[in-house]
Motif scaffolding. Sequence first.
Motif, PDB file in Angstrom:
ATOM      1  N   VAL A 134      36.243  44.344  22.819  1.00  0.00           N
ATOM      2  CA  VAL A 134      35.652  44.178  24.163  1.00  0.00           C
ATOM      3  C   VAL A 134      34.692  45.316  24.504  1.00  0.00           C
ATOM      4  O   VAL A 134      33.691  45.092  25.205  1.00  0.00           O
ATOM      5  N   LEU A 135      34.954  46.520  24.019  1.00  0.00           N
ATOM      6  CA  LEU A 135      34.011  47.609  24.264  1.00  0.00           C
ATOM      7  C   LEU A 135      32.679  47.345  23.555  1.00  0.00           C
ATOM      8  O   LEU A 135      31.606  47.599  24.108  1.00  0.00           O
ATOM      9  N   ALA A 136      32.762  46.826  22.323  1.00  0.00           N
ATOM     10  CA  ALA A 136      31.536  46.520  21.590  1.00  0.00           C
ATOM     11  C   ALA A 136      30.750  45.411  22.283  1.00  0.00           C
ATOM     12  O   ALA A 136      29.514  45.497  22.424  1.00  0.00           O
ATOM     13  N   GLU A 137      31.453  44.371  22.735  1.00  0.00           N
ATOM     14  CA  GLU A 137      30.758  43.264  23.405  1.00  0.00           C
ATOM     15  C   GLU A 137      30.143  43.722  24.723  1.00  0.00           C
ATOM     16  O   GLU A 137      28.986  43.375  25.044  1.00  0.00           O
ATOM     17  N   ALA A 138      30.891  44.505  25.497  1.00  0.00           N
ATOM     18  CA  ALA A 138      30.381  44.970  26.787  1.00  0.00           C
ATOM     19  C   ALA A 138      29.171  45.877  26.603  1.00  0.00           C
ATOM     20  O   ALA A 138      28.166  45.739  27.323  1.00  0.00           O
ATOM     21  N   GLU A 139      29.242  46.798  25.654  1.00  0.00           N
ATOM     22  CA  GLU A 139      28.134  47.727  25.464  1.00  0.00           C
ATOM     23  C   GLU A 139      26.892  47.003  24.944  1.00  0.00           C
ATOM     24  O   GLU A 139      25.762  47.320  25.332  1.00  0.00           O
ATOM     25  N   ILE A 142      25.223  45.292  27.910  1.00  0.00           N
ATOM     26  CA  ILE A 142      24.624  46.178  28.916  1.00  0.00           C
ATOM     27  C   ILE A 142      23.472  46.995  28.358  1.00  0.00           C
ATOM     28  O   ILE A 142      22.422  47.132  28.989  1.00  0.00           O
ATOM     29  N   THR A 143      23.643  47.552  27.162  1.00  0.00           N
ATOM     30  CA  THR A 143      22.640  48.473  26.619  1.00  0.00           C
ATOM     31  C   THR A 143      21.860  47.900  25.449  1.00  0.00           C
ATOM     32  O   THR A 143      20.831  48.461  25.062  1.00  0.00           O
ATOM     33  N   GLY A 144      22.348  46.826  24.862  1.00  0.00           N
ATOM     34  CA  GLY A 144      21.697  46.265  23.691  1.00  0.00           C
ATOM     35  C   GLY A 144      22.006  47.006  22.408  1.00  0.00           C
ATOM     36  O   GLY A 144      21.418  46.731  21.356  1.00  0.00           O
ATOM     37  N   GLY A 145      22.942  47.968  22.439  1.00  0.00           N
ATOM     38  CA  GLY A 145      23.309  48.739  21.246  1.00  0.00           C
ATOM     39  C   GLY A 145      24.773  49.091  21.251  1.00  0.00           C
ATOM     40  O   GLY A 145      25.532  48.650  22.126  1.00  0.00           O
ATOM     41  N   LEU A 146      25.182  49.874  20.249  1.00  0.00           N
ATOM     42  CA  LEU A 146      26.577  50.274  20.111  1.00  0.00           C
ATOM     43  C   LEU A 146      26.658  51.775  19.875  1.00  0.00           C
ATOM     44  O   LEU A 146      25.784  52.354  19.229  1.00  0.00           O
ATOM     45  N   SER A 147      27.721  52.396  20.372  1.00  0.00           N
ATOM     46  CA  SER A 147      28.016  53.791  20.060  1.00  0.00           C
ATOM     47  C   SER A 147      29.456  53.877  19.575  1.00  0.00           C
ATOM     48  O   SER A 147      30.292  53.039  19.946  1.00  0.00           O
ATOM     49  N   PRO A 148      29.796  54.874  18.744  1.00  0.00           N
ATOM     50  CA  PRO A 148      31.160  54.976  18.217  1.00  0.00           C
ATOM     51  C   PRO A 148      32.160  55.293  19.336  1.00  0.00           C
ATOM     52  O   PRO A 148      32.020  56.305  20.019  1.00  0.00           O
ATOM     53  N   ASP A 194      46.850  60.213  27.526  1.00  0.00           N
ATOM     54  CA  ASP A 194      48.103  60.965  27.593  1.00  0.00           C
ATOM     55  C   ASP A 194      48.763  61.100  26.223  1.00  0.00           C
ATOM     56  O   ASP A 194      49.502  62.063  25.988  1.00  0.00           O
ATOM     57  N   MET A 195      48.506  60.150  25.316  1.00  0.00           N
ATOM     58  CA  MET A 195      49.073  60.261  23.971  1.00  0.00           C
ATOM     59  C   MET A 195      48.100  60.915  22.985  1.00  0.00           C
ATOM     60  O   MET A 195      48.358  60.968  21.789  1.00  0.00           O
ATOM     61  N   ALA A 196      46.961  61.406  23.503  1.00  0.00           N
ATOM     62  CA  ALA A 196      45.960  62.133  22.693  1.00  0.00           C
ATOM     63  C   ALA A 196      45.360  61.263  21.599  1.00  0.00           C
ATOM     64  O   ALA A 196      45.095  61.729  20.494  1.00  0.00           O
ATOM     65  N   GLU A 197      45.129  60.001  21.905  1.00  0.00           N
ATOM     66  CA  GLU A 197      44.519  59.082  20.938  1.00  0.00           C
ATOM     67  C   GLU A 197      43.165  58.579  21.426  1.00  0.00           C
ATOM     68  O   GLU A 197      42.710  57.515  21.005  1.00  0.00           O
ATOM     69  N   THR A 198      42.494  59.346  22.289  1.00  0.00           N
ATOM     70  CA  THR A 198      41.164  58.958  22.749  1.00  0.00           C
ATOM     71  C   THR A 198      40.095  59.424  21.762  1.00  0.00           C
ATOM     72  O   THR A 198      40.377  60.132  20.798  1.00  0.00           O
ATOM     73  N   HIS A 203      30.476  61.876  15.971  1.00  0.00           N
ATOM     74  CA  HIS A 203      29.195  61.358  16.433  1.00  0.00           C
ATOM     75  C   HIS A 203      29.354  60.466  17.654  1.00  0.00           C
ATOM     76  O   HIS A 203      28.532  59.574  17.889  1.00  0.00           O
ATOM     77  N   ARG A 204      30.393  60.726  18.435  1.00  0.00           N
ATOM     78  CA  ARG A 204      30.585  59.956  19.664  1.00  0.00           C
ATOM     79  C   ARG A 204      29.491  60.299  20.676  1.00  0.00           C
ATOM     80  O   ARG A 204      28.869  61.353  20.606  1.00  0.00           O
TER      81      ARG A 204
END
Length: 276
Positions: A134-139, A142-148, A194-198, A203-204
């Motif tokens: 869903v993050l890939a589809e939303a981005e 909105i922006t026409g591209g993808l980021s990691p 909170d679980m430190a998995e963000t 290259h984010r």
Amino acid sequence: MTKASQTPPTLFDRQALRFHRDRHKRAALFLHDMARDEVEDRLSMVNRTFTDPAVVTPFAEIWQNSLPNAKIVADEDLITLQPDAHDVVVHAMCLHWANDPVGQLIQCRRALKEDGLLLVLMLGGQTLHQLRSVLAEAETRITGGLSPRVAPMGEIRDLGALLQRAGLNLPVADLIPLTAEYRDLFHLMHDLRDMAETNALAHRQKQPSSRLLFDMADHLYRQHFANDQDRLPATFEMVCLTGWSPSETQQKPLRPGSARSRLADALKVPETKLPE
């Protein structure tokens, strides 16, 4: 071979990862609790008494009262374990953040005594596949591209091969699929923080993302994946890798052609020849 070709690519920003781990919340570490319970169960089924365990973990508090007399060391690029010092090493829920996972496994193998056991618990390829989608589809909308945004994670068939590359014998890889449910996307992302998995990809995107992106991702998550209770499921695929340090006393597979009886005889069926 040049020096550059010997150095694995830097996929993760370890400084950012340490920052994320420093602000974790103990109550959110349910995956680490489950990994610890899984290790305890698996060791109880091995017909051997382990007396010199070691645990590689980003959260020492999870393991303080687990394996008796265990040496607990931090998850770093260089693991502070002495060679040939342990009969079992547990690498707990951090290999999916390693820039050099094979190097991590080699260090663990060197820390094992002869015929010592390595147990690795980590997150596998289907983890957070809904969020990734869903993050890939939303981005893209909105922006026409993808980021990691979500770290790539290994598939079980590839992760099992890492054990052999690290020089471990009798490799086994299996997985435990887990599903957690959340009120909305923001509830899930809060839990991941909170679980430190963000996101700690090297290259984010460093700038904050717009609220519009996450509102759309929340809408898409609910549209594509919501269950009958209108909750959002999130998959966490826990992979367990098991391998043994080399020993002359270990069982070895027979070499091809060395069988002393035919399979057809053992099954009591007529042998069928394949067409040439």
